[in-house]
Scaffold this motif. Sequence first.
Motif, PDB file in Angstrom:
ATOM      1  N   UNK A 157      53.728  11.840  -2.227  1.00  0.00           N
ATOM      2  CA  UNK A 157      53.926  11.763  -0.785  1.00  0.00           C
ATOM      3  C   UNK A 157      52.608  12.032  -0.061  1.00  0.00           C
ATOM      4  N   UNK A 158      51.868  13.030  -0.520  1.00  0.00           N
ATOM      5  CA  UNK A 158      50.599  13.353   0.134  1.00  0.00           C
ATOM      6  C   UNK A 158      49.611  12.204   0.004  1.00  0.00           C
ATOM      7  N   UNK A 159      49.580  11.552  -1.159  1.00  0.00           N
ATOM      8  CA  UNK A 159      48.663  10.422  -1.342  1.00  0.00           C
ATOM      9  C   UNK A 159      49.060   9.243  -0.449  1.00  0.00           C
ATOM     10  N   UNK A 160      50.347   9.063  -0.250  1.00  0.00           N
ATOM     11  CA  UNK A 160      50.829   7.984   0.612  1.00  0.00           C
ATOM     12  C   UNK A 160      50.469   8.265   2.075  1.00  0.00           C
ATOM     13  N   UNK A 161      50.680   9.495   2.521  1.00  0.00           N
ATOM     14  CA  UNK A 161      50.335   9.865   3.888  1.00  0.00           C
ATOM     15  C   UNK A 161      48.820   9.788   4.103  1.00  0.00           C
ATOM     16  N   UNK A 162      48.079  10.160   3.108  1.00  0.00           N
ATOM     17  CA  UNK A 162      46.619  10.054   3.156  1.00  0.00           C
ATOM     18  C   UNK A 162      46.198   8.593   3.311  1.00  0.00           C
ATOM     19  N   UNK A 163      46.844   7.735   2.540  1.00  0.00           N
ATOM     20  CA  UNK A 163      46.582   6.296   2.632  1.00  0.00           C
ATOM     21  C   UNK A 163      46.873   5.787   4.039  1.00  0.00           C
ATOM     22  N   UNK A 164      47.965   6.264   4.623  1.00  0.00           N
ATOM     23  CA  UNK A 164      48.302   5.860   5.994  1.00  0.00           C
ATOM     24  C   UNK A 164      47.212   6.299   6.961  1.00  0.00           C
ATOM     25  N   UNK A 165      46.735   7.533   6.801  1.00  0.00           N
ATOM     26  CA  UNK A 165      45.695   8.033   7.686  1.00  0.00           C
ATOM     27  C   UNK A 165      44.413   7.227   7.596  1.00  0.00           C
ATOM     28  N   UNK A 166      43.987   6.933   6.375  1.00  0.00           N
ATOM     29  CA  UNK A 166      42.756   6.165   6.178  1.00  0.00           C
ATOM     30  C   UNK A 166      42.880   4.758   6.764  1.00  0.00           C
ATOM     31  N   UNK A 187      51.927  18.326   2.484  1.00  0.00           N
ATOM     32  CA  UNK A 187      52.640  17.882   1.284  1.00  0.00           C
ATOM     33  C   UNK A 187      51.892  18.298   0.021  1.00  0.00           C
ATOM     34  N   UNK A 188      50.566  18.216   0.043  1.00  0.00           N
ATOM     35  CA  UNK A 188      49.771  18.612  -1.124  1.00  0.00           C
ATOM     36  C   UNK A 188      49.900  20.112  -1.376  1.00  0.00           C
ATOM     37  N   UNK A 189      49.931  20.901  -0.309  1.00  0.00           N
ATOM     38  CA  UNK A 189      50.108  22.347  -0.458  1.00  0.00           C
ATOM     39  C   UNK A 189      51.457  22.663  -1.075  1.00  0.00           C
ATOM     40  N   UNK A 190      52.488  21.919  -0.693  1.00  0.00           N
ATOM     41  CA  UNK A 190      53.820  22.127  -1.270  1.00  0.00           C
ATOM     42  C   UNK A 190      53.841  21.741  -2.744  1.00  0.00           C
ATOM     43  N   UNK A 191      52.974  20.774  -3.099  1.00  0.00           N
ATOM     44  CA  UNK A 191      52.889  20.380  -4.498  1.00  0.00           C
ATOM     45  C   UNK A 191      52.046  21.319  -5.334  1.00  0.00           C
ATOM     46  N   UNK A 197      44.270  19.345  -2.358  1.00  0.00           N
ATOM     47  CA  UNK A 197      44.168  19.942  -1.023  1.00  0.00           C
ATOM     48  C   UNK A 197      42.724  19.922  -0.536  1.00  0.00           C
ATOM     49  N   UNK A 198      41.788  20.248  -1.424  1.00  0.00           N
ATOM     50  CA  UNK A 198      40.382  20.213  -1.051  1.00  0.00           C
ATOM     51  C   UNK A 198      39.915  18.818  -0.713  1.00  0.00           C
ATOM     52  N   UNK A 199      40.336  17.849  -1.511  1.00  0.00           N
ATOM     53  CA  UNK A 199      39.959  16.453  -1.270  1.00  0.00           C
ATOM     54  C   UNK A 199      40.493  15.969   0.074  1.00  0.00           C
ATOM     55  N   UNK A 200      41.726  16.330   0.381  1.00  0.00           N
ATOM     56  CA  UNK A 200      42.329  15.899   1.648  1.00  0.00           C
ATOM     57  C   UNK A 200      41.637  16.529   2.852  1.00  0.00           C
ATOM     58  N   UNK A 201      41.185  17.755   2.692  1.00  0.00           N
ATOM     59  CA  UNK A 201      40.405  18.364   3.776  1.00  0.00           C
ATOM     60  C   UNK A 201      39.094  17.600   3.972  1.00  0.00           C
ATOM     61  N   UNK A 202      38.553  17.085   2.882  1.00  0.00           N
ATOM     62  CA  UNK A 202      37.375  16.241   3.000  1.00  0.00           C
ATOM     63  C   UNK A 202      37.675  14.963   3.761  1.00  0.00           C
ATOM     64  N   UNK A 203      38.858  14.399   3.554  1.00  0.00           N
ATOM     65  CA  UNK A 203      39.250  13.199   4.302  1.00  0.00           C
ATOM     66  C   UNK A 203      39.448  13.519   5.776  1.00  0.00           C
ATOM     67  N   UNK A 204      39.980  14.710   6.061  1.00  0.00           N
ATOM     68  CA  UNK A 204      40.105  15.131   7.461  1.00  0.00           C
ATOM     69  C   UNK A 204      38.719  15.264   8.087  1.00  0.00           C
ATOM     70  N   UNK A 205      37.757  15.767   7.319  1.00  0.00           N
ATOM     71  CA  UNK A 205      36.382  15.862   7.812  1.00  0.00           C
ATOM     72  C   UNK A 205      35.822  14.477   8.113  1.00  0.00           C
TER      73      UNK A 205
END
Length: 394
Positions: A157-166, A187-191, A197-205
């Motif tokens: 789910x987190x990878x899918x939401x990340x894909x949507x964001x990108x 979602x990544x934190x729940x997993x 989680x670190x990678x996704x924060x990089x995507x937020x950056x």
Amino acid sequence: MSAESHIGSRIRGLRGRILTQRELAEAAGVSVDLIRKLEQGARRTASIGSLHAIARALDVDIADLLGRRVGPLSTEPGAGVVAVRRALTTVDDLLDEVEQDAPTSIGQARRTVAYGWAAYWHGRYAQLVGLLPQMIVQLRASAAVEQASRQSAHELLSRCLWLAGCTLVHLGHPDPAWLAIRQAITAAEQGGDDLLCGVLRGSAAWQLLVQGRYVEAHRLATHAATSIQPGADADPERLSNYGSLIITAATAAARDGRTAEARHLMAQAAEVAVHTGDRADYETYFGPSQVAMQTVDIAVVTEDYTGALSAATRMPRDSTLPLASRARHLADQAFAYARLGRRERAVQALLVAERMAPDWMEYQTLPRRVVSELLGAERSTPLRELAHRLGVSD
């Protein structure tokens, strides 16, 4: 006259009667001469940092200055970006209800997410907008009911939401993109996957970087890198994603005018890349090829155009960069060629990028900037035809 062909006309229209040229220049921290020349058409573009500063002073997004194509558009209220936004803003949890769509199996979900990311790296954003709403709904349902594979369900789910964001970032929709990446992190934190989680924060950056929020982007990328900092016996996945976060921090520093720090960080990333080689972990590419590509990008941003073209020669011949990244690399080189007056080489680089990734090219700002600048100096048939295809007119 289109927005892409004359940024100055948009600046003039946006400041209107509210700000004088001098007041806008002072608010943006740029020279009044730059504002004057842009509005008069004597200059067709400026550094990305200056454009972000002007946009902030006008209280608009940089896309409003650059005339980025927003899309893909749909005439149906339940389709296109609207449907993605609706999937991201579900109210089912507020109603204590579970998603109505049947959850998908973990195996099928993994294949679907992998397919989506493959489409992303080929620049097929229009295709993704059609797929993402259903993907988000089904994966939310899976994460809500899955017990035996709860961690995997939340990871997907987190990878899918990340894909949507990108995807939404490339289509010019920063607000729902930010919502998507924040949901992806949750979602990544729940997993329970700390590396993801670190990678996704990089995507937020990266999203902050695209918005011109360079200081925050640098802070977040640095914080994320610290959170996954590898030890002496770290596996290649951790090393690779740590190096990628360092590159994001370097890119933010360069756009914030801190050239020395950007180069220092890139040197650190290069050292990490020696130990990893080219890799793709957690949908993220890193290695000598990525270091070469971002070194060119940083040189372009800091207006070291000769250095950019020199750095481009260090791209490994066996590079494994995805299609969209290779096209972006060519666009950076085209920008450098254009600024050095090597217009024919600039056009050729853009034409190669277009042949390589036409879907990616359709929604990118940088190629339009280069074409707009080139139109002021020459009228070759290939350039005019490319300008027509990209919607850039004079």
